[in-house]
Write an enzyme that holds these catalytic residues in place. Sequence first.
Site, short mmCIF file in Angstrom:
data_model
loop_
_atom_site.label_atom_id
_atom_site.label_comp_id
_atom_site.label_asym_id
_atom_site.label_seq_id
_atom_site.Cartn_x
_atom_site.Cartn_y
_atom_site.Cartn_z
N GLU A 41 0.83 -1.22 0.00
CA GLU A 41 0.00 0.00 0.00
C GLU A 41 0.86 1.27 0.00
O GLU A 41 1.93 1.29 0.60
CB GLU A 41 -0.86 -0.04 1.28
N LYS A 110 -9.42 3.21 -2.09
CA LYS A 110 -9.68 2.51 -0.82
C LYS A 110 -11.04 2.93 -0.25
O LYS A 110 -11.32 4.14 -0.10
CB LYS A 110 -8.56 2.83 0.17
N CYS A 144 -5.59 -2.97 2.76
CA CYS A 144 -5.29 -2.94 4.20
C CYS A 144 -6.52 -3.00 5.12
O CYS A 144 -7.11 -4.06 5.28
CB CYS A 144 -4.43 -1.70 4.48
N1 LIG Z 1 -3.13 1.21 6.46
C1 LIG Z 1 -4.13 0.64 7.10
O1 LIG Z 1 -5.25 0.59 6.62
C2 LIG Z 1 -3.79 0.03 8.43
C3 LIG Z 1 -4.91 -0.81 9.01
C4 LIG Z 1 -4.58 -1.30 10.38
O2 LIG Z 1 -3.49 -1.14 10.85
C5 LIG Z 1 -5.62 -1.99 11.15
O3 LIG Z 1 -5.31 -2.35 12.31
O4 LIG Z 1 -6.73 -2.18 10.66
#
Ligand SMILES: NC(=O)CCC(=O)C(=O)O
Length: 264
Positions: A41, A110, A144
């Site tokens: 990402e 996203k 993510c």
């Molecule tokens: N970059 C992200 O979206 C991190 C997501 C994350 O750390 C989580 O715990 O959920």
Amino acid sequence: MKLGCIQLKVAFGDVEKNFARVEQLIREAAAKGAEIVVLPEMWNTSYALKKLEGLADVNGERTKKFLANLSKELNIHIVGGSVATKKGDSFYNTMLTYNRQGELLGEYDKAHLFRLMDEHLYLSAGDGQNNFKLDDLDAAGVICYDIRFPEWLRLHALNGAKVLFVSAQWPTARIDHWKTLLQARAIENQCFVVAINRISGNHDNFNGQSMVIEPWGEVLWTGGADEELAIVDVDFSKVDEVRTRIPVYDDRRPELYGDVLKKK
Ligand SMILES: NC(=O)CCC(=O)C(=O)O
């Protein structure tokens, strides 16, 4: 099929350095036989959110040209992780996917912004889904924090995905959640999960642990805590085998689940 998993050490705010390193690793992956290459990402800027005005890729143009040229030249599919983009007056966390002909298959912003890393203060969320086909392989890509929303990944699986690509910057502090959620998403959707995280110089922040998981939940590969290019061989016919063994898709009772999808 051979996957080229690029667990990148992303340089904070150093776009030139990141482009150069990503090109080097994509070429190396192709030379080692990778057919699908996957990136993490926000690999162009990392979370330099306060500097996005100067650093974000306007309309993703630089990244699009870069990935289109490389995928065509090297005859590989590229699930391009995500990059910070600027579209109009807004910034997005955007995944760009290219096939081996150099054609753009998906531009996904996203959908779920992660407040703990201030995404909601600087970025806008996208509304579109991200299913695509790599040759004959039905696939989808998410980013993510999206993996905490099982209904979002289920939707992509219901739209046909047999592999879910996940690009991430998931911190060490919650790495147990990462591993458990990814395994659950693979088992419940009976599909492959190919999840690529970043690393940082300081392992306390981001310690990798990228994963390739097959549809029965078995972990085929886990990355270490350093920058790494792994070539992982996968047999996608495993999806049909698992879906036949336990016919979860036939046994679903969607008429019972309606309200779960509505916000309270
Ligand atoms: N970059 C992200 O979206 C991190 C997501 C994350 O750390 C989580 O715990 O959920």
